[in-house]
Design a protein around this motif. Structure first.
Motif, short mmCIF file in Angstrom:
data_model
loop_
_atom_site.label_atom_id
_atom_site.label_comp_id
_atom_site.label_asym_id
_atom_site.label_seq_id
_atom_site.Cartn_x
_atom_site.Cartn_y
_atom_site.Cartn_z
N ILE A 67 0.75 -1.21 -0.35
CA ILE A 67 0.04 -0.07 0.00
C ILE A 67 0.82 1.30 0.04
O ILE A 67 0.76 2.30 -0.91
N PRO A 68 1.80 1.41 1.01
CA PRO A 68 2.67 2.71 0.89
C PRO A 68 3.64 2.52 -0.15
O PRO A 68 3.72 3.93 -0.65
N TYR A 69 4.13 1.48 -0.75
CA TYR A 69 4.82 1.56 -1.89
C TYR A 69 4.29 2.08 -3.11
O TYR A 69 4.58 2.84 -3.85
N TYR A 70 2.95 1.47 -3.32
CA TYR A 70 2.21 1.98 -4.38
C TYR A 70 1.92 3.58 -4.33
O TYR A 70 2.02 4.19 -5.45
N LEU A 71 1.61 4.13 -3.39
CA LEU A 71 1.30 5.39 -3.27
C LEU A 71 2.44 6.23 -3.53
O LEU A 71 2.47 7.29 -4.22
N ASP A 90 10.25 11.12 -0.26
CA ASP A 90 10.52 10.55 1.36
C ASP A 90 10.34 11.62 2.34
O ASP A 90 9.88 11.10 3.48
N GLY A 91 10.91 12.78 1.94
CA GLY A 91 10.88 13.95 2.98
C GLY A 91 9.51 14.38 2.97
O GLY A 91 9.06 14.81 4.34
N GLN A 92 8.59 14.51 1.85
CA GLN A 92 7.39 15.04 1.81
C GLN A 92 6.33 14.05 2.66
O GLN A 92 5.51 14.51 3.31
N TYR A 93 6.54 12.74 2.45
CA TYR A 93 5.58 11.80 3.36
C TYR A 93 5.80 11.86 4.78
O TYR A 93 5.14 11.78 5.69
N GLY A 260 2.37 7.92 4.38
CA GLY A 260 2.58 7.36 5.91
C GLY A 260 1.32 7.14 6.56
O GLY A 260 1.44 6.60 7.53
N MET A 261 0.20 7.18 5.79
CA MET A 261 -1.00 7.20 6.34
C MET A 261 -1.42 5.59 6.91
O MET A 261 -1.82 5.25 7.79
N PRO A 276 8.53 4.40 9.69
CA PRO A 276 9.39 4.02 8.62
C PRO A 276 9.87 4.94 7.70
O PRO A 276 9.44 6.12 7.48
N GLU A 277 11.13 4.98 7.44
CA GLU A 277 11.76 5.82 6.09
C GLU A 277 12.20 5.26 5.06
O GLU A 277 12.24 3.69 4.99
N GLY A 278 12.50 5.65 4.03
CA GLY A 278 12.82 5.17 2.58
C GLY A 278 11.84 4.94 1.84
O GLY A 278 12.20 4.18 0.57
#
Length: 380
Positions: A67-71, A90-93, A260-261, A276-278
């Motif tokens: 899910i987060p990967y796709y977003l 990365d910084g934005q989320y 990040g949601m 989680p980062e990256g």
């Protein structure tokens, strides 16, 4: 001419199938050679991966992880479609998730109000953070690659400043995190026999549909793709390149704000120093793997998570830990190279077909100049 168009359509279909097949064959061959070079059996590795990756708990894990990967991939793809390299997802989320967690932890409203408020906060923060790079690109011509990379570092410092006791966070053992959001703010989950599926997959589906509609069915999507193909040509046809750049970065950042949601609303309930980062950098690879296509990125995210999931099992089977990273890199490179080779071959073949058809029409017109006025006109 209709016959030529039908031949071209068939060519496009064949090319559409040839590119992924070539990429898969190339990736399997190279990965097998790497495994053989390290003294391992590639067929046994593939068998272990298929057996472990198709188990029920693995399938749920893969879906939730995707899910987060796709977003992140969708956020990156918005920029890619107009040759904007938004490296700062990365910084934005992270900025978006942090301030969304702060807002969610400070309020206690009914879920039907609080959840949209948290999502809106995340999208606004992500969009504004990406908009800085977009404005610098449009107004000052600063490369978005440099600004987004620098904004990633600034985002980490900004979060580190506020994520301290006495400011916007509290300590829980070794973890420092924002105040917990109320239970009403958690997204729904779908129960299964093994573990629940995160309901935030709905966000990913909606983001994918919105991305497809925006790019394929709106005037802005046409302008965005036109700027990506040729800025001077788009400018000459009346498209405001600067406005398109800023808008694209705002949209890309808004989607990045949702990355990040799934963690915040389905798992942690707060933003801590273990968040989680990256994920943004993984989104770049998945966007490339999915060719910036809404459906393609979905399959790419699932494939990526399948490799991550089965990679842990390969370690238990005695394979090197780094082999999964090598496989992921080989797959991405194979896809990029295969699609480019097939695209170039297809363009040359279509150009040759069109040239041969026009030459044949010219020869027919030269032989029968008086019988067919249209032919005479073409010949002239």
């Amino acid at each position: 001419m209709k016959t030529l168009l039908r031949r071209v359509d068939r060519e496009k279909l064949v090319l559409g199938l040839a590119a992924p097949l070539l990429a898969i064959v190339t990736a399997v061959v190279i990965t097998s050679l790497v495994l053989l070079a390290t003294g391992d059996d590639p067929f046994r590795a593939y068998s272990v991966m298929v057996d472990f990756g198709t188990k029920s708990d693995s399938q749920v894990w893969i879906l939730n992880k995707a899910i987060p990967y796709y977003l992140a991939a969708v956020a990156v793809a918005v920029g890619f479609r107009m040759n904007l390299f938004n490296i700062g997802v990365d910084g934005q989320y992270r900025v978006a998730a942090f301030f969304a967690a702060v807002v969610g932890g400070a309020l206690s409203l009914p879920g039907i109000v609080q959840i949209p408020l948290i999502l809106l906060t995340a999208m606004v923060c992500g969009g504004l953070w990406a908009g800085i790079a977009g404005w610098l690109k449009a107004a000052r011509g600063v490369s978005e690659v440099i600004t987004t990379i620098m904004l990633n570092f600034i985002a980490g410092s900004l979060i580190g400043y506020f994520l301290q006791e006495g400011r916007l966070a509290e300590r829980d053992g070794n973890i420092i995190h924002t105040h917990d959001i109320p239970d009403s703010s958690f997204f729904f989950q779908i129960s299964t026999r093994v573990q629940p599926i995160n309901g935030t997959f709905v966000l990913a589906v909606l983001a994918g549909v919105a991305y497809w509609l925006l790019l394929s069915r709106t005037r802005f999507g046409f302008d965005l793709r036109a700027v990506g193909r040729s800025e001077p040509a788009a400018e000459a046809s009346g498209v405001s390149v600067r406005r398109t750049v800023v808008t694209a970065m705002l949209l890309s950042g808004a989607i990045a704000g949702l990355v990040g949601m799934p963690t915040l609303l389905n798992q942690s309930g707060n933003y801590g120093n273990d968040f989680p980062e990256g994920l943004g950098f993984t989104g770049i690879a998945i966007a490339l793997l999915g060719r910036n296509n809404a459906v393609g990125m979905g399959f790419a995210a699932l494939l990526w998570c399948f490799l991550e999931r089965t990679g842990t099992q390969l370690e238990f089977e005695g394979y090197a830990q780094e082999i999964v990273g090598v496989m992921q890199g080989v797959i991405v490179l194979s896809v990029v190279v295969a699609y480019e080779l097939v695209r170039r071959w297809g363009v040359r073949r279509q150009q040759r077909m069109v040239g041969e058809e026009l030459a044949a029409r010219a020869r027919r017109a030269a032989k029968e100049p008086n019988d067919n006025p249209d032919s005479a006109e073409v010949s002239a």
